[in-house]
Write a protein that holds these residues in place. Sequence first.
Motif, PDB file in Angstrom:
ATOM      1  N   LYS A 113       7.624  54.118  21.801  1.00  0.00           N
ATOM      2  CA  LYS A 113       7.937  55.007  22.914  1.00  0.00           C
ATOM      3  C   LYS A 113       8.387  56.370  22.400  1.00  0.00           C
ATOM      4  N   THR A 126       7.301  48.644  29.515  1.00  0.00           N
ATOM      5  CA  THR A 126       8.737  48.348  29.465  1.00  0.00           C
ATOM      6  C   THR A 126       9.143  47.845  28.077  1.00  0.00           C
ATOM      7  N   ASP A 174      10.785  45.402  26.468  1.00  0.00           N
ATOM      8  CA  ASP A 174      11.289  44.110  26.919  1.00  0.00           C
ATOM      9  C   ASP A 174      11.355  43.060  25.806  1.00  0.00           C
ATOM     10  N   GLY A 213      15.952  51.805  26.471  1.00  0.00           N
ATOM     11  CA  GLY A 213      14.544  51.817  26.889  1.00  0.00           C
ATOM     12  C   GLY A 213      14.180  53.110  27.591  1.00  0.00           C
ATOM     13  N   ASN A 214      12.884  53.372  27.666  1.00  0.00           N
ATOM     14  CA  ASN A 214      12.357  54.610  28.269  1.00  0.00           C
ATOM     15  C   ASN A 214      12.930  55.865  27.619  1.00  0.00           C
ATOM     16  N   LYS A 226      18.996  43.596  31.540  1.00  0.00           N
ATOM     17  CA  LYS A 226      17.578  43.890  31.736  1.00  0.00           C
ATOM     18  C   LYS A 226      16.728  42.671  31.349  1.00  0.00           C
ATOM     19  N   ARG A 262      14.389  40.511  33.776  1.00  0.00           N
ATOM     20  CA  ARG A 262      13.005  40.306  33.360  1.00  0.00           C
ATOM     21  C   ARG A 262      12.606  38.832  33.491  1.00  0.00           C
ATOM     22  N   THR A 269      11.953  44.129  37.070  1.00  0.00           N
ATOM     23  CA  THR A 269      11.992  45.162  36.037  1.00  0.00           C
ATOM     24  C   THR A 269      13.125  46.142  36.318  1.00  0.00           C
ATOM     25  N   SER A 314      14.096  49.504  35.132  1.00  0.00           N
ATOM     26  CA  SER A 314      13.554  50.591  34.337  1.00  0.00           C
ATOM     27  C   SER A 314      14.465  51.811  34.423  1.00  0.00           C
ATOM     28  N   VAL A 325      18.460  53.508  37.732  1.00  0.00           N
ATOM     29  CA  VAL A 325      17.374  52.554  37.549  1.00  0.00           C
ATOM     30  C   VAL A 325      16.318  52.833  38.612  1.00  0.00           C
ATOM     31  N   SER A 326      15.070  52.679  38.250  1.00  0.00           N
ATOM     32  CA  SER A 326      14.001  52.944  39.210  1.00  0.00           C
ATOM     33  C   SER A 326      14.083  51.980  40.395  1.00  0.00           C
TER      34      SER A 326
END
Length: 215
Positions: free
Chosen positions: A20, A28, A30, A107-108, A124, A128, A133, A135, A177-178
């Motif tokens: 990433k 993701t 994960d 992450g991200n 997370k 999962r 998710t 995100s 978080v999304s």
Amino acid sequence: MTLRINSRGAQVAKLQAELKAANLPVGTVDGVFGKNTLKAVKLFQARHRLGVDGMVGPKTWKALLSDGKSPAGSTKKTTAPSSAPRGTVVNGYVRGVPRKIRIAPIGNGKNMRADAAAKFNQMKAAARRAGVTLSPVSGFRTMAQQKSLYAAYRAGRGNLAARPGYSNHQGGTSVDVSTNGSYSSSAYKWLARHGRQYGFVNDVRGEPWHWTFRG
Ligand SMILES: [Zn+2]
């Protein structure tokens, strides 16, 4: 350790974070080496003229860990290199007071204060397993980032943003978080049931996405 399709665990998560950081579309982070990870590994190997076998052995690792200045050029590893397991010390703010804090990846390309990051990553992984998710779209913010969000908010162009220096994002304890801004999103619903267990609370009314680590 050589990682390949169907490998799992912390090393895979580290691999995904590195991919990433190299701007490769890994999906993701994960800890599961699936099709997206495989595709990203192959792209990375092609970009670095390594054997394109989709297996992550010593050569690919070495290239990944020294990829701070990738040919894509746009990757800036100014905050937390995800290869640093214990995190990176940055200038944060807590209630208006500057403070050195240690952050770690969630992450991200986002980070949180290291203790919060560890709990977030656990949470997370649990989500999962339940098919949900989590995100992260915003984590730790620098003063410059908070200033720009605050300016956008004041100009009527952005979400509510705290006065620079006073956002929990600057202390590394908040994560967005999304959720598509929705209280009926699966991410919000899962967090509402399980977040507290990991020390996270939804502490801004009207913002289903904003969760703060209270420990
Ligand atoms: Zn937030």
